[in-house]
Scaffold this active site. Structure first.
Site, PDB file in Angstrom:
ATOM      1  NE  ARG A  69      -4.023  -2.070   2.090  1.00 40.96           N
ATOM      2  CZ  ARG A  69      -3.964  -3.371   2.381  1.00 40.96           C
ATOM      3  NH1 ARG A  69      -2.847  -3.857   2.913  1.00 40.96           N
ATOM      4  NH2 ARG A  69      -4.990  -4.164   2.141  1.00 40.96           N
ATOM      5  CE  LYS A 101      -8.099  -1.446   4.644  1.00 37.40           C
ATOM      6  NZ  LYS A 101      -8.549  -1.304   3.238  1.00 37.40           N
ATOM      7  CG  HIS A 111      -4.249   1.273  -3.536  1.00 40.28           C
ATOM      8  ND1 HIS A 111      -4.693   0.000  -3.821  1.00 40.28           N
ATOM      9  CD2 HIS A 111      -4.255   1.361  -2.186  1.00 40.28           C
ATOM     10  CE1 HIS A 111      -4.969  -0.633  -2.699  1.00 40.28           C
ATOM     11  NE2 HIS A 111      -4.704   0.160  -1.687  1.00 40.28           N
ATOM     12  NE  ARG A 123      -2.798  -3.536  -1.904  1.00 41.22           N
ATOM     13  CZ  ARG A 123      -2.251  -4.443  -1.120  1.00 41.22           C
ATOM     14  NH1 ARG A 123      -0.929  -4.471  -0.952  1.00 41.22           N
ATOM     15  NH2 ARG A 123      -2.983  -5.342  -0.485  1.00 41.22           N
ATOM     16  CE1 TYR A 163       0.650 -12.435   9.955  1.00 45.92           C
ATOM     17  CE2 TYR A 163       1.742 -12.329  12.093  1.00 45.92           C
ATOM     18  CZ  TYR A 163       1.703 -12.010  10.749  1.00 45.92           C
ATOM     19  OH  TYR A 163       2.701 -11.251  10.195  1.00 45.92           O
TER      20      TYR A 163
END
Length: 403
Positions: free
Chosen positions: A250, A277, A337, A340, A374
């Site tokens: 980002r 984010k 952006h 991406r 995670y």
């Protein structure tokens, strides 16, 4: 014998560099400059009232100059000495009874101090600018308990009428958070949150879901990348655009990237959770092309790509987009952006790497709640290979575009 503090000078302040940890420079009289690890410079004032040590913000440098900060400090010290009251709390009379009240501006300044260690300098600076431009003129001097939904709606209409709908959303969110934070910490002083009575979509319209424009045709993408390579504007901006094309993170991650996040030995960029984010740390394997670029970007700033105006400040939100516009690319063609989406589309079409590998590197949530547990190194071997593959692909289409 008390130690004499030598007052700060403008040169000292301007030359104060970011370090690994937040540190301070004292100006005396309880005032000091706090320099955090992102390079942000905050004026702080520490004082004693009713045998309690308190700390307030006097503003952010350079918006608040040394002279302005000193004036605020001196005024506060004078109130403490002559009036024996807290200089940062207003007293009003309600029904013949003294009640402590503060204005929205005063509560918002308290709120900024509270979140200063939680959020990025960019977010905080944007919040302060939004308050100064649109909020303070309408409710800044009003006491919190006098503010109604209609006042906040008026602010939203002002911002909406100049076409800044997304700014209106951010400002509304900030106003709401000031009330929420104040009520959570001082429930006896704040009666309620008027922002809770407002359905924002009814005021400024529903948020539109838009896709960023992308360029995936190899020839057209090659032309864009050549234009970036040959950009004659600020070198830091050019290198940042090249790196975002190769790493497809980002834009904020590029602008706020710091050298202490780069591990040349492991060939990785470790973006901390606080900057993500997703609020989860991301490992970005670095290709040979990116490592070479980083050698070219070496500087004496804590930031990889500092602002053209200050080595201690990140480049602005508009720097990357502005460079693309100067290359004659419109907003409908490409934005920072977009890289991406460009990577995602091409990588999925080529089918060299699995969907989950691609999405993990894009820091997207994938799979079931169980598989989402995670793991910072998930698919890391495949991701490392993929990042080199992507840089090689970009290099190839650049060569073809130059033929």
């Amino acid at each position: 014998m008390a130690r004499t503090v030598k007052p700060l000078t403008e040169t000292q302040i301007k030359n104060a560099k970011a370090k690994d940890k937040t540190y301070t420079l004292s100006d005396g009289g309880g005032m000091y400059l706090e320099i955090n690890k992102n390079g942000g410079k905050w004026w702080r004032f520490r004082y004693n009232y009713n045998d309690k040590i308190k700390k307030v913000s006097l503003g952010i440098y350079p918006d608040t100059t040394l002279a302005n900060a000193r004036a605020k400090r001196n005024e506060a010290r004078n109130v403490l000495a002559t009036e024996s009251r807290d200089p940062f709390i207003k007293i009003v009379v309600q029904h013949k009874e003294e009640v402590v009240q503060k204005t929205f501006k005063e509560w918002s300044e308290w709120y900024i101090i509270e979140i200063s260690s939680e959020l990025s300098d960019t977010h905080i600076t944007r919040t302060i600018k939004g308050f100064k431009k649109d909020v303070y003129p309408i409710i800044g001097k009003m006491y919190m308990n006098d503010i109604k939904a209609k006042h906040i709606i008026k602010i939203m209409h002002v911002i909406k009428n100049r076409g800044a709908v997304e700014s209106a959303r951010k400002v509304f969110s900030s106003i709401k958070r000031v009330f929420e934070k104040a009520i959570s910490n001082y429930p006896d002083e704040i009666e309620r949150n008027p922002a809770s009575d407002i359905k924002l979509s009814d005021v400024i319209g529903a948020k539109k879901t838009t896709n960023y424009p992308i360029i995936t045709d190899p020839k057209e993408l090659g032309t864009l990348l050549v234009a970036i390579q040959e950009y004659t504007g600020n070198t830091s901006t050019k290198l940042a655009l090249i790196m975002i094309a190769h790493t497809f993170v980002r834009p904020a991650n590029i602008r706020l990237a710091q050298w202490d996040e780069i591990d040349f030995k492991s060939k990785q960029w470790i973006i901390p959770a606080s900057k993500m984010k997703t609020k989860k740390e991301l490992i970005v394997p670095l290709s040979e092309q990116v490592l070479e670029l980083l050698q070219d970007a070496k500087n004496d700033s804590a930031l990889l790509f500092p602002s053209i105006r200050s080595k201690t400040s990140p480049m602005s939100d508009n720097a990357l987009v502005g460079a693309l516009r100067r290359m004659d690319y419109t907003r409908d063609e490409i934005v920072a952006h977009s890289f991406r989406g460009i990577f995602s589309t091409i990588a999925h079409e080529k089918g060299v790497y699995a969907h989950d590998v691609i999405e993990t590197q894009l820091a997207h949530t994938i799979g079931s709640s169980v598989s989402q547990a995670y793991n910072r190194a998930k698919y890391l071997e495949d991701r490392t290979s993929m990042m080199q593959w992507w840089s090689d692909y970009l290099t190839k289409i650049i060569i073809n575009a130059k033929k």
